[in-house]
Design an enzyme around this catalytic site. Structure first.
Site, mmCIF file in Angstrom:
data_model
loop_
_atom_site.group_PDB
_atom_site.id
_atom_site.type_symbol
_atom_site.label_atom_id
_atom_site.label_comp_id
_atom_site.label_asym_id
_atom_site.label_seq_id
_atom_site.Cartn_x
_atom_site.Cartn_y
_atom_site.Cartn_z
ATOM 1 C CB CYS A 111 -0.937 -0.007 1.201
ATOM 2 S SG CYS A 111 -2.008 -1.463 1.261
ATOM 3 C CG HIS A 123 -3.364 3.158 1.640
ATOM 4 N ND1 HIS A 123 -3.922 2.580 0.520
ATOM 5 C CD2 HIS A 123 -3.380 2.196 2.617
ATOM 6 C CE1 HIS A 123 -4.252 1.325 0.801
ATOM 7 N NE2 HIS A 123 -3.934 1.079 2.058
ATOM 8 C CG ASN A 129 -6.593 -1.382 1.434
ATOM 9 O OD1 ASN A 129 -5.917 -1.070 0.463
ATOM 10 N ND2 ASN A 129 -6.041 -1.681 2.607
#
Length: 401
Positions: A177, A327, A357
């Site tokens: 990520c 993020h 996500n």
């Protein structure tokens, strides 16, 4: 723990300089129309960072006169949408429970003829079109992903699909990520130190392939997507990457990982004088293993520290930032970081509810939607940060356009 940082300094650089920590970029000169010199510094000294861990790096200055700026973006998502209600049919959960704990309502998942490389190429083409850059003018393609469709990397396939006939360098960056932020910094280093002019940075992941869909603690979180930006060389005074701050801590790997699993198959070898345990057993990766509480604590502690460090190096404050772009992992993390930095919610970019996500794709996906939706305009200052498996985390202060 390893770390790197980038900064600008208003002072005039000299060759005889005090050794300072981390990797960085510093600016010298006044705010005039004259070209501002920059030094790329790769260096080494010991310093206690905000996280409380000492770093060890060394610096070698190189004077250059190039800057870099972001001039185009694009994104792509799979066709299949999976809602919280859909998930409630396969695991013990419901829409209210998921939304309250994560902020997520829907996510997109690869299916049918969709492929991660296909999404990456679609996002890349949109970014190149916005930037008005021909694929043949690309000097570098960076594919930020932890889920490539080829063990040896997917970036060359993106280069091929785009029709880059001059064979520009293309390689993958694996940092989960945090990958896209690392891609931004890597692109800037290639431009400032390597003479590159046009760099395509793609963030794309398909974590749905590594999710245990019977585990409600993880299957509710992840989705698939791709996002891309084009970074272009420019005059130094137009530079759009003001500072950065990058870290890793391998000790935290136990809290978030997808490790190699060996297939539990019996071997007939080793009985006739052959080498024991050879040939090796075929391996595959496990599903994502995550300690949600520890990852949450890590993110709300380290991400604000990193952004504050980048802002300090850029000579800016949080109030001077137009947008906070994190993020998209969990809305509670986004809210906690914004509160710590005293950034009002109306200046926080979030599309987590629609996509979940999406790992390395989450920042460029949210950026693309904000640019095309008219929120982010040319000249806007953005504080962005990625964080996740490794553990890795990092931030950058950028200007759009």
């Amino acid at each position: 723990m390893a770390n790197a940082s980038g900064l600008f300094s208003p002072s005039i650089p000299t060759l005889r300089m005090k050794i300072q920590p981390s990797i960085g970029v510093s600016r010298s000169g006044s705010c005039s129309n004259k070209v501002v010199l920059r030094r790329i510094l790769c260096g080494s000294a010991n310093e206690k960072h905000a996280s409380g861990v000492a770093s060890s790096e060394s610096r070698v200055p190189k004077v250059i006169g190039k800057g870099c700026k972001l001039i185009g973006c694009g994104s792509a998502i799979p066709t299949l949408q999976v809602s919280n209600d859909d998930l409630s049919k396969i695991v013990d959960t419901n829409d209210e429970w998921i939304a309250a704990r994560t902020g997520i309502r829907n996510r997109r998942v690869l299916s049918g003829k969709d492929s991660l490389t296909g999404l990456a190429v679609e996002a890349a083409r949109k970014a190149l079109e916005m930037a008005q850059v021909d694929p043949e003018d690309l000097d570098l393609v960076l594919m930020c992903t932890s889920t490539p469709e080829d063990l040896f990397g997917s970036a060359p396939q993106i280069q091929k699909a785009l029709g880059c006939k001059n064979n520009p360098l293309a390689y993958d960056i694996t940092a989960a990520c945090s990958g896209f932020v690392l891609g931004l910094v890597s692109a800037a280093c290639h431009i400032r130190g390597g003479g590159f002019n046009n760099v395509l940075i793609v963030g794309a992941d398909s974590l749905s392939r590594y999710v245990d869909w019977t585990d409600r603690g993880t299957c509710i979180l992840f989705g698939d997507a791709a996002g891309a930006v084009v970074m272009q060389a420019c005059e130094a005074e137009e530079d759009g990457l003001f500072a950065f701050d990058l870290h890793s801590d391998g000790d935290g790997q136990r809290h978030l990982n997808a490790s190699v699993n060996e297939n539990e198959t019996d071997h007939a070898l080793g009985t006739n004088g052959s080498v024991r345990d050879f040939p090796p057993r075929q391996s595959s990766y496990s599903c994502i293993q995550m300690n949600g509480k520890e990852v949450f604590r890590f993110a709300v502690r380290c991400v604000p520290q990193s952004i504050e460090s980048s802002l300090e190096r850029a000579g800016l404050t949080a109030s001077s930032i137009d947008w906070l772009l994190l993020h998209q992992a969990n809305q509670r993390i986004i809210d906690a970081v914004a509160t710590r930095l005293e950034v009002p919610q109306e200046r926080v970019l979030s599309n987590l509810a629609n996509y979940g996500n999406t790992s390395a794709a989450s920042i460029p996906l949210a950026l693309d939607e904000a640019v095309r939706g008219g929120k982010v305009k040319s000249g806007h200052m953005i504080a962005t940060a990625g964080f996740g498996a490794g553990l890795t985390w990092g931030s950058a202060i950028i200007r759009w356009g």
